[in-house]
Motif scaffolding. Structure first.
Motif, short mmCIF file in Angstrom:
data_model
loop_
_atom_site.label_atom_id
_atom_site.label_comp_id
_atom_site.label_asym_id
_atom_site.label_seq_id
_atom_site.Cartn_x
_atom_site.Cartn_y
_atom_site.Cartn_z
N LYS A 100 0.92 -1.15 0.17
CA LYS A 100 0.07 -0.18 0.16
C LYS A 100 0.76 1.22 0.20
CE LYS A 100 -3.76 -2.11 2.34
NZ LYS A 100 -4.64 -2.32 3.54
N LYS A 101 2.04 1.16 0.71
CA LYS A 101 2.89 2.36 0.54
C LYS A 101 3.84 2.59 -0.74
CE LYS A 101 3.41 2.15 5.49
NZ LYS A 101 4.60 1.84 6.50
N ARG A 102 3.53 1.53 -1.85
CA ARG A 102 4.07 1.62 -3.03
C ARG A 102 5.54 1.03 -2.97
NH1 ARG A 102 1.10 1.12 -6.88
NH2 ARG A 102 2.26 2.05 -8.25
N GLU A 103 6.02 0.33 -1.96
CA GLU A 103 7.20 -0.18 -1.79
C GLU A 103 7.25 -1.78 -2.43
OE1 GLU A 103 8.24 1.59 2.51
OE2 GLU A 103 7.21 -0.32 2.51
N PRO A 104 8.06 -1.93 -3.41
CA PRO A 104 8.24 -3.38 -4.04
C PRO A 104 8.92 -4.37 -2.95
CG PRO A 104 9.88 -2.01 -4.86
CD PRO A 104 9.09 -1.11 -3.68
N ASN A 105 8.96 -5.56 -3.33
CA ASN A 105 9.44 -6.84 -2.54
C ASN A 105 10.76 -7.29 -3.05
OD1 ASN A 105 7.82 -8.01 -4.54
ND2 ASN A 105 7.63 -9.87 -3.38
N PHE A 106 11.33 -6.33 -3.84
CA PHE A 106 12.47 -6.91 -4.48
C PHE A 106 13.36 -5.70 -4.76
CE2 PHE A 106 9.39 -5.73 -7.75
CZ PHE A 106 10.10 -4.89 -8.64
N LEU A 107 14.62 -5.95 -4.92
CA LEU A 107 15.73 -5.11 -5.32
C LEU A 107 16.37 -5.47 -6.38
CD1 LEU A 107 17.30 -2.27 -4.67
CD2 LEU A 107 18.45 -3.61 -3.06
N VAL A 108 16.62 -5.00 -7.29
CA VAL A 108 17.53 -5.35 -8.52
C VAL A 108 19.03 -4.63 -8.12
CG1 VAL A 108 17.97 -5.38 -10.96
CG2 VAL A 108 15.66 -5.65 -10.24
N VAL A 109 20.06 -5.51 -7.57
CA VAL A 109 21.42 -4.83 -7.70
C VAL A 109 22.16 -5.01 -8.90
CG1 VAL A 109 23.43 -5.21 -6.03
CG2 VAL A 109 21.23 -5.75 -5.20
N ASP A 110 22.87 -3.95 -9.17
CA ASP A 110 23.93 -3.97 -10.29
C ASP A 110 24.99 -3.04 -9.83
OD1 ASP A 110 23.13 -1.05 -10.12
OD2 ASP A 110 22.07 -1.04 -12.10
N LYS A 111 25.98 -3.01 -10.82
CA LYS A 111 27.48 -2.42 -10.39
C LYS A 111 27.10 -0.90 -9.91
CE LYS A 111 28.13 -0.80 -15.14
NZ LYS A 111 28.88 -0.83 -16.17
N ASN A 112 26.10 -0.28 -10.21
CA ASN A 112 25.93 1.14 -9.61
C ASN A 112 25.22 1.18 -8.37
OD1 ASN A 112 27.06 2.27 -11.85
ND2 ASN A 112 25.18 2.10 -13.20
N THR A 113 24.68 -0.12 -7.52
CA THR A 113 23.96 -0.25 -6.55
C THR A 113 24.81 0.04 -5.22
OG1 THR A 113 22.22 -1.37 -7.43
CG2 THR A 113 22.37 -1.12 -5.09
N SER A 114 24.79 0.85 -4.51
CA SER A 114 25.89 0.94 -3.32
C SER A 114 25.48 0.18 -2.23
CB SER A 114 25.67 2.40 -2.60
OG SER A 114 24.54 2.44 -2.07
N VAL A 115 26.49 -0.46 -1.30
CA VAL A 115 26.30 -1.22 -0.28
C VAL A 115 25.15 -0.71 0.73
CG1 VAL A 115 27.31 -2.37 1.67
CG2 VAL A 115 28.43 -2.12 -0.40
N GLN A 116 25.10 0.74 0.89
CA GLN A 116 24.25 1.32 1.92
C GLN A 116 23.00 1.01 1.39
OE1 GLN A 116 24.75 5.61 2.13
NE2 GLN A 116 23.12 5.73 3.65
N GLU A 117 22.61 1.17 0.02
CA GLU A 117 21.46 1.18 -0.60
C GLU A 117 20.56 -0.39 -0.49
OE1 GLU A 117 18.96 1.72 -4.67
OE2 GLU A 117 20.96 2.21 -4.81
N ILE A 118 21.93 -1.50 -0.40
CA ILE A 118 21.55 -2.71 -0.14
C ILE A 118 20.94 -3.06 1.19
CG2 ILE A 118 22.24 -5.25 -0.30
CD1 ILE A 118 24.19 -4.21 -2.50
N GLU A 119 21.85 -2.70 2.11
CA GLU A 119 21.64 -2.73 3.46
C GLU A 119 20.01 -1.99 3.81
OE1 GLU A 119 24.68 -0.81 6.17
OE2 GLU A 119 26.06 -2.10 5.15
N GLU A 120 19.99 -0.91 3.21
CA GLU A 120 18.88 -0.03 3.74
C GLU A 120 17.65 -0.84 3.08
OE1 GLU A 120 19.00 3.62 2.00
OE2 GLU A 120 20.24 4.39 3.47
N SER A 121 17.59 -1.51 1.86
CA SER A 121 16.57 -2.45 1.48
C SER A 121 16.39 -3.78 2.37
CB SER A 121 16.88 -2.84 0.22
OG SER A 121 15.92 -3.48 -0.46
#
Length: 141
Positions: free
Chosen positions: A51-72
């Motif tokens: 309902k908050k428009r949050e997906p249940n997946f994160l696509v990680v590529d070479k530009n994805t930061s470690v901080q973004e992975i941790e937050e997700s």
């Protein structure tokens, strides 16, 4: 006189009440992975947006930061609608300190999976290491 077949068909039809109860109890699988892994699971039907428009997946590529992975990962851990988090093992290695510190609760279960470019290494899997610690060699005989 009605046939027994029709009566059974009426009994097996899901009522709106049964469907809403089942939907309320449904839990999701979250995926943190490379593009191929996420696309495969999304094609398999696991993709959801709450309902908050949050997906249940994160696509990680070479530009994805470690901080973004941790937050997700932390967001997925806090969500009530997620019971399993699938994460590519090579990505789990990047946030190993977070995964290992978050082992108090059994749910959501965190399962490390291989990716196309990185095979599974059981020596790196934190869940498998914890499970091995529960049993001695004598228990396995």
């Amino acid at each position: 006189m009605t046939s027994g077949v029709n009566n059974r068909a009426d009994e097996t039809k899901p009522t709106r009440e049964r469907m809403s109860v089942a939907a309320a109890q449904a839990k999701l699988i979250a995926v943190i992975g490379d593009e191929d892994t996420c696309v495969g699971f999304l094609l398999g039907g696991i993709g959801e947006i709450n309902k908050k428009r949050e997906p249940n997946f994160l696509v990680v590529d070479k530009n994805t930061s470690v901080q973004e992975i941790e937050e997700s990962y932390k967001k997925f851990m806090k969500r009530d609608d997620i019971d399993i988090i699938l994460i590519n093992q090579n990505i789990a290695e990047q946030i190993r300190h977070v995964i290992d510190s978050d082992n108090d609760n059994p749910l959501p279960a965190v399962l490390e999976i291989p990716s196309k470019d990185h095979p599974y290494d059981p020596t790196k899997d934190s869940v498998l290491r914890r499970a091995k610690g529960l049993y001695s060699a004598d228990d396995m005989r």
